[in-house]
Every structure is written in structure tokens, then in C-alpha cells.
Design an enzyme around this catalytic site. Structure first.
Site, PDB file in Angstrom:
ATOM      1  N   ASP A  72       0.881  -1.169   0.000  1.00 15.34           N
ATOM      2  CA  ASP A  72       0.000   0.000   0.000  1.00 15.34           C
ATOM      3  C   ASP A  72       0.913   1.211   0.000  1.00 15.34           C
ATOM      4  O   ASP A  72       1.849   1.309   0.801  1.00 15.34           O
ATOM      5  CB  ASP A  72      -0.957   0.030   1.187  1.00 15.34           C
ATOM      6  CG  ASP A  72      -2.177   0.881   0.837  1.00 15.34           C
ATOM      7  OD1 ASP A  72      -2.934   0.483  -0.077  1.00 15.34           O
ATOM      8  OD2 ASP A  72      -2.368   1.958   1.433  1.00 15.34           O
ATOM      9  N   HIS A 179      10.897   4.250  -3.417  1.00 12.83           N
ATOM     10  CA  HIS A 179      10.281   3.753  -2.186  1.00 12.83           C
ATOM     11  C   HIS A 179      10.056   2.244  -2.267  1.00 12.83           C
ATOM     12  O   HIS A 179      10.342   1.497  -1.348  1.00 12.83           O
ATOM     13  CB  HIS A 179       8.956   4.492  -1.943  1.00 12.83           C
ATOM     14  CG  HIS A 179       8.043   4.518  -3.137  1.00 12.83           C
ATOM     15  ND1 HIS A 179       8.460   4.883  -4.397  1.00 12.83           N
ATOM     16  CD2 HIS A 179       6.735   4.196  -3.282  1.00 12.83           C
ATOM     17  CE1 HIS A 179       7.459   4.802  -5.255  1.00 12.83           C
ATOM     18  NE2 HIS A 179       6.398   4.386  -4.595  1.00 12.83           N
TER      19      HIS A 179
HETATM   20  P1  ITT Z   1      -3.403  -2.380  -5.255  1.00 12.47           P
HETATM   21  O1  ITT Z   1      -4.161  -1.877  -4.058  1.00 12.47           O
HETATM   22  O2  ITT Z   1      -4.166  -3.398  -6.041  1.00 12.47           O
HETATM   23  O3  ITT Z   1      -1.999  -2.808  -4.947  1.00 12.47           O
HETATM   24  P2  ITT Z   1      -3.619   0.408  -6.032  1.00 12.47           P
HETATM   25  O4  ITT Z   1      -3.246   1.170  -7.265  1.00 12.47           O
HETATM   26  O5  ITT Z   1      -5.032   0.512  -5.531  1.00 12.47           O
HETATM   27  O6  ITT Z   1      -3.222  -1.132  -6.275  1.00 12.47           O
HETATM   28  P3  ITT Z   1      -2.747   1.711  -3.609  1.00 12.47           P
HETATM   29  O7  ITT Z   1      -4.090   1.623  -3.001  1.00 12.47           O
HETATM   30  O8  ITT Z   1      -1.537   1.376  -2.799  1.00 12.47           O
HETATM   31  O9  ITT Z   1      -2.612   0.788  -4.909  1.00 12.47           O
HETATM   32  O10 ITT Z   1      -2.618   3.173  -4.233  1.00 12.47           O
HETATM   33  C1  ITT Z   1      -1.392   3.741  -4.430  1.00 12.47           C
HETATM   34  C2  ITT Z   1      -1.477   4.792  -5.490  1.00 12.47           C
HETATM   35  O11 ITT Z   1      -0.370   5.680  -5.274  1.00 12.47           O
HETATM   36  C3  ITT Z   1      -1.304   4.224  -6.890  1.00 12.47           C
HETATM   37  O12 ITT Z   1      -2.530   3.893  -7.507  1.00 12.47           O
HETATM   38  C4  ITT Z   1      -0.572   5.358  -7.602  1.00 12.47           C
HETATM   39  O13 ITT Z   1      -1.485   6.322  -8.052  1.00 12.47           O
HETATM   40  C5  ITT Z   1       0.253   5.969  -6.480  1.00 12.47           C
HETATM   41  N1  ITT Z   1       1.597   5.392  -6.475  1.00 12.47           N
HETATM   42  C6  ITT Z   1       2.100   4.444  -5.617  1.00 12.47           C
HETATM   43  N2  ITT Z   1       3.354   4.129  -5.940  1.00 12.47           N
HETATM   44  C7  ITT Z   1       3.657   4.875  -7.022  1.00 12.47           C
HETATM   45  C8  ITT Z   1       4.804   4.988  -7.835  1.00 12.47           C
HETATM   46  O14 ITT Z   1       5.875   4.242  -7.643  1.00 12.47           O
HETATM   47  N3  ITT Z   1       4.767   5.852  -8.852  1.00 12.47           N
HETATM   48  C9  ITT Z   1       3.698   6.618  -9.088  1.00 12.47           C
HETATM   49  N4  ITT Z   1       2.564   6.553  -8.388  1.00 12.47           N
HETATM   50  C10 ITT Z   1       2.541   5.696  -7.355  1.00 12.47           C
END
Ligand code: ITT
Length: 196
Positions: A72, A179
């Protein structure tokens, strides 16, 4: 046949999956939710990265009984009191990256301080034990989207020490300092001393 330990990665996000494959495939046989024919949405309702990571990993662990981990993550912008943070995926009310980026740039337009950081929390569940790993990268928010590499907010995030965004920088650079790379390094170190 492979002697690598098998680990399910509980994510529906293709960008995360591709990054993890690049970071850990030499150490772990990574199984995607697709390969398990799992395509349901998993609730993410706790309001914290740790809590949401646990919700995702435990949902998959309960259903399949295999060692698994989740990610997350979010972008925390200091001038916006940490927004979009844990709500990064749905900041504009939808999962549309362009809308999320446009809203962030508009909300930040009057601020001088454009510093920000990405943070990720991994939750690993194996043999009914739960472990957490995290990684952070500091940087700043560009004034407009630049570049097509990566996913999510990458076109507006400039990592500390660089002038280009993650959208413009070579993928190998993100792979060496993001990260997610940092959390993955901690996970790999853990797996080297623990049998799954
Ligand atoms: P899962 O829950 O299925 O893993 P998700 O996209 O819903 O996928 P999150 O709830 O953790 O994942 O949301 C994190 C969001 O933060 C993600 O959708 C991106 O918009 C952003 N994000 C996270 N890591 C990133 C990265 O390395 N580069 C750019 N944006 C990132």
C-alpha cells in the site's frame, strides 16, 4: 523447476507488478493475482498504509493459504498536509491518473513548498505470521506532467538529486532508488534469513 520460494503479490496494479518483477524475480517466484484467477476488488478502508496493506494481504492469505504480500503506497505532499497520501489511487474521486494529477497540480498551484515523498508499506503474511517493510523516497512536485515512464504520479515526481521526473528518467534509476525498491530490499534481506 525452480528452487526459489513462491510468494503471491496481492496487487491489482500492473505498474506495481511490473516493478516488483524487475526488483525481486531473481530471489522469489512471484505469483500474481491474475495467475490465481482472482480479480475482485479488495476493500482498503482503514485510513492507513499499514492497515490497508494488511487488509489486502490477509484477504488473499485467507482465500489461498499461500505466503503472500501486498503493497500500500501513496504520494505525500507536504504543502497539502500529506494529501493525497493514503487516498492517492482515488484522489479525484476516480482512478484516472490524469485527473488525479490535474487535481494535485491545481491544489498545489499557490504553494511555494512543492516538497513531497512517496511511501510504501509492504505487508507479508506467511504461516500466520505478519511482517511489515517500508520504503520512502523524497522529492518534489513538477509544475506539469513530464514523461511517460512508470505509472500513477511518476510524471510529476522529481526525486531528490535529479531534475527530471520519474516519468522522464530511465526505468533503471527508479529501480535503484524508489520507495518500492527500498521496501523490496528489506523484504529480500528478511527472506534471506527466513524460510517461507
Ligand atoms: P493495489 O491496491 O491493487 O496494490 P492500487 O493502485 O489501488 O493497487 P494503492 O491503493 O496502494 O494501490 O494506491 C497507491 C497509489 O499511489 C497508486 O494507484 C498510484 O497512483 C500511487 N503510487 C504508488 N506508488 C507509485 C509509484 O511508484 N509511482 C507513481 N505513483 C505511485
Amino acid at each position: 523447476m525452480t528452487d526459489l520460494p513462491t510468494l503471491v503479490f496481492a496487487t491489482q496494479n500492473q505498474g506495481k507488478l511490473e516493478e516488483l518483477k524487475g526488483l525481486i524475480a531473481h530471489k522469489v517466484h512471484l505469483v500474481s493475482l491474475n495467475e490465481l484467477n482472482f480479480d475482485e476488488d479488495i476493500a482498503e478502508t482503514t485510513g492507513t498504509l499499514e492497515g490497508n496493506a494488511h487488509q489486502k494481504a490477509s484477504t488473499i492469505y485467507k482465500q489461498f493459504g499461500k505466503p503472500c504480500f501486498s503493497d500500500d503506497s501513496g504520494l505525500f505532499v507536504n504543502g497539502l498536509n500529506g494529501a493525497p497520501g493514503v487516498d492517492s489511487a482515488h484522489y479525484s474521486g476516480s482512478r484516472d491518473n490524469e485527473k488525479n494529477i490535474a487535481l494535485l497540480l491545481s491544489n498545489l498551484s499557490h504553494f511555494k513548498d512543492r516538497s513531497a515523498y512517496f511511501k510504501t508499506v509492504f505487508c507479508l503474511i506467511a504461516h500466520d505470521n505478519t511482517y511489515y517493510f517500508e520504503g520512502i523516497i523524497k522529492g518534489s512536485i513538477a509544475d506539469r506532467p513530464r514523461g511517460n515512464n512508470g505509472f500513477g504520479y511518476d510524471p510529476i515526481f522529481i526525486p531528490e538529486g535529479y531534475d527530471q521526473t520519474f516519468g522522464e528518467l530511465d526505468k533503471e534509476i527508479k529501480k535503484s532508488l524508489s520507495h518500492r525498491a527500498r521496501a523490496t530490499q528489506s523484504l529480500i534481506e528478511f527472506l534471506q534469513k527466513t524460510d517461507l
